[in-house]
Design a protein around this motif. Sequence first.
Motif, PDB file in Angstrom:
ATOM      1  N   SER A  70       0.822  -1.208   0.000  1.00 19.04           N
ATOM      2  CA  SER A  70       0.000   0.000   0.000  1.00 19.04           C
ATOM      3  C   SER A  70       0.860   1.263   0.000  1.00 19.04           C
ATOM      4  N   ASP A  71       2.076   1.196   0.554  1.00 21.76           N
ATOM      5  CA  ASP A  71       2.997   2.333   0.448  1.00 21.76           C
ATOM      6  C   ASP A  71       3.356   2.620  -1.005  1.00 21.76           C
ATOM      7  N   ASN A  72       3.320   1.578  -1.829  1.00 22.95           N
ATOM      8  CA  ASN A  72       3.788   1.706  -3.218  1.00 22.95           C
ATOM      9  C   ASN A  72       2.673   1.507  -4.240  1.00 22.95           C
ATOM     10  N   ARG A  79      -4.566   4.881  -2.667  1.00 18.11           N
ATOM     11  CA  ARG A  79      -3.383   4.210  -2.134  1.00 18.11           C
ATOM     12  C   ARG A  79      -3.761   3.113  -1.149  1.00 18.11           C
ATOM     13  N   ARG A  80      -4.586   3.436  -0.181  1.00 19.35           N
ATOM     14  CA  ARG A  80      -5.000   2.468   0.847  1.00 19.35           C
ATOM     15  C   ARG A  80      -6.374   1.872   0.550  1.00 19.35           C
ATOM     16  N   ARG A  81      -7.262   2.636  -0.101  1.00 20.54           N
ATOM     17  CA  ARG A  81      -8.648   2.193  -0.274  1.00 20.54           C
ATOM     18  C   ARG A  81      -8.799   0.887  -1.055  1.00 20.54           C
ATOM     19  N   PRO A  82      -7.958   0.590  -2.037  1.00 24.55           N
ATOM     20  CA  PRO A  82      -8.119  -0.711  -2.709  1.00 24.55           C
ATOM     21  C   PRO A  82      -8.019  -1.891  -1.746  1.00 24.55           C
ATOM     22  N   TYR A  83      -7.144  -1.773  -0.759  1.00 24.66           N
ATOM     23  CA  TYR A  83      -6.961  -2.869   0.195  1.00 24.66           C
ATOM     24  C   TYR A  83      -8.125  -2.937   1.185  1.00 24.66           C
ATOM     25  N   GLU A 123      -4.867  -3.293   8.206  1.00 28.61           N
ATOM     26  CA  GLU A 123      -3.526  -2.712   8.272  1.00 28.61           C
ATOM     27  C   GLU A 123      -3.454  -1.337   7.606  1.00 28.61           C
ATOM     28  N   PRO A 124      -3.993  -1.159   6.393  1.00 31.26           N
ATOM     29  CA  PRO A 124      -3.884   0.168   5.783  1.00 31.26           C
ATOM     30  C   PRO A 124      -4.644   1.254   6.530  1.00 31.26           C
ATOM     31  N   PHE A 125      -5.632   0.894   7.347  1.00 34.16           N
ATOM     32  CA  PHE A 125      -6.372   1.910   8.091  1.00 34.16           C
ATOM     33  C   PHE A 125      -5.463   2.631   9.084  1.00 34.16           C
ATOM     34  N   ARG A 126      -4.511   1.934   9.696  1.00 29.42           N
ATOM     35  CA  ARG A 126      -3.586   2.591  10.625  1.00 29.42           C
ATOM     36  C   ARG A 126      -2.730   3.613   9.881  1.00 29.42           C
ATOM     37  N   ALA A 127      -2.210   3.220   8.722  1.00 31.36           N
ATOM     38  CA  ALA A 127      -1.401   4.143   7.929  1.00 31.36           C
ATOM     39  C   ALA A 127      -2.251   5.259   7.333  1.00 31.36           C
ATOM     40  N   PHE A 128      -3.530   4.996   7.096  1.00 30.77           N
ATOM     41  CA  PHE A 128      -4.453   5.963   6.517  1.00 30.77           C
ATOM     42  C   PHE A 128      -4.517   7.230   7.374  1.00 30.77           C
ATOM     43  N   VAL A 129      -4.500   7.070   8.697  1.00 29.02           N
ATOM     44  CA  VAL A 129      -4.527   8.227   9.588  1.00 29.02           C
ATOM     45  C   VAL A 129      -3.291   9.093   9.372  1.00 29.02           C
ATOM     46  N   GLY A 130      -2.129   8.455   9.269  1.00 28.55           N
ATOM     47  CA  GLY A 130      -0.908   9.213   9.017  1.00 28.55           C
ATOM     48  C   GLY A 130      -0.914   9.897   7.664  1.00 28.55           C
ATOM     49  N   ASP A 131      -1.512   9.252   6.649  1.00 25.18           N
ATOM     50  CA  ASP A 131      -1.596   9.852   5.321  1.00 25.18           C
ATOM     51  C   ASP A 131      -2.476  11.098   5.295  1.00 25.18           C
ATOM     52  N   MET A 132      -3.630  11.003   5.946  1.00 20.39           N
ATOM     53  CA  MET A 132      -4.681  11.998   5.764  1.00 20.39           C
ATOM     54  C   MET A 132      -4.642  13.143   6.764  1.00 20.39           C
ATOM     55  N   LEU A 133      -4.073  12.929   7.941  1.00 24.66           N
ATOM     56  CA  LEU A 133      -4.154  13.934   9.001  1.00 24.66           C
ATOM     57  C   LEU A 133      -2.800  14.568   9.279  1.00 24.66           C
TER      58      LEU A 133
END
Length: 502
Positions: A70-72, A79-83, A123-133
């Motif tokens: 998801s990083d790539n 980026r994260r939503r497909p997963y 897993e991508p939901f945790r990174a999603f917070v860092g991406d969006m906020l």
Amino acid sequence: MQQTKPQLSFWQIWNMCFGFLGIQFGFALQNSNVSRIFEALGADYSNLAVLWVAAPITGLVVQPIIGYLSDNTWNRLGRRRPYFLWGAIAASGALFVMPNSPTLWFAAGMLWIMDASINVSMEPFRAFVGDMLPPKQRASGYAMQTFFIGVGAVVASALPWMMTNWFDIANTAAPGMVPDSVKFSFYAGGSIFLLAVLWTVVSTKEYSPEQLAAFDAAQAHFDKQATPSVSARSAKQYFKGGSIFTLIGLVLLGLIFVNIEALDKNLYILAGGLIAFGFCQFVGGYMAHKQYTKNGFAQVLGDLFAMPQAMRQLAVVQFFSWFPLFAMWIYTNSAVTSHHYASRDTASIAYNEGADWVSILMATYNGVSIIAAIVIPFVVRKLNLQYAHLINLSLGGIGFISFWFVRDPAWLVLSMVGVGFAWASILSVPYAILANVLPSNKMGVYMGIFNFFIVIPQILAASILGFLITKVFDNQPIFALVIGGFSMLIAGVMTLRVKIPQ
């Protein structure tokens, strides 16, 4: 002028975290009812751990892979939503099939599929917070996730009880069959899982690669300092580490083989895990020697050994925090039905009343976590993150230990209050610390690596708890919760070692 991420409104944060409601429906149904399904299909408490081990092993493998991918990733969904979406579709299907498993081993296989699918979404939901906020709002984002985790878990954990008491659906079944109350609960959970994740996918738009690059440029100096070097671990170090872990695993394997009657077969899991980790380091050493370090495996393994200091210290806390949680999910049903309801007959009224009460207890600790998520920030402001986590984990440890002393099952609700505070703290405080020490371009993979220290204690629990219960504690599952309580007290003390970054 360097760009910074704009602050999002309350409802924007609500929408981006809403999918966690569905994810937690899946996890709560799994954690509260899978042991009940296994026992209904013929398993006994001594086999539960080895059947459950599919879940943590799946997370150990899936989460760093999904984080790296998801990083790539970037496509029309983002980026994260497909997963989120792919995992939700697969998990919902598994939830529909699981309670209709015809055999025990079919159910164990469905647990593997179900847990893998849930991990792909989660897993991508945790990174999603860092991406969006932006950094100032990340704590709010994780608090919102904790809120949805609590709400989803309360309702999902209580579903079998609700099906029986509100809709008059049978909570007993013939030997070898799963009660209808459990089946209909899984059907409802599968539907809610998919719909909740779809809400986030549709309502939240991710930043484009160009926007993310601009935001990252604003933190370039921080990332330069925080991002570890993948090549920092030499081939020699990899080979040395691989030799040590492989040797320990082989020695344990030999001890089990020689003393197969005295030792528990679940220890094969621990031995196999040590050997597998040793083998991974041999592969990493070969890649380092050949300078073949641009692939995903080498990068994930390199990042594992180059974690930021705060993450290393938190890893120890996570280890001792999640061991008791896995013990709870595996053994609470067996512990309460045998210790408090004096029944191990899965077709008896007493057993099923106890199993239904376990669903209420699971709902209780998750319900308390909603309140705790509101209280914890005030405690942090009065004290600090370490002392707040210490207090909450201590409450959880005392709650687990009290299961042995409490005789009236109604009072176990009070025990679960302490567990609820610990659960809310585990879901928020470590991530609040991590959010600002991880490099933004590796948020996904590091969140996946952090999951190792959630999964490893679960594998250890699956490996040794069955042995301890059968060989040391005279076949009394209640002692799994007592052991878990002492583990959580240790986690609280270890929190004081964590150095919070400025």
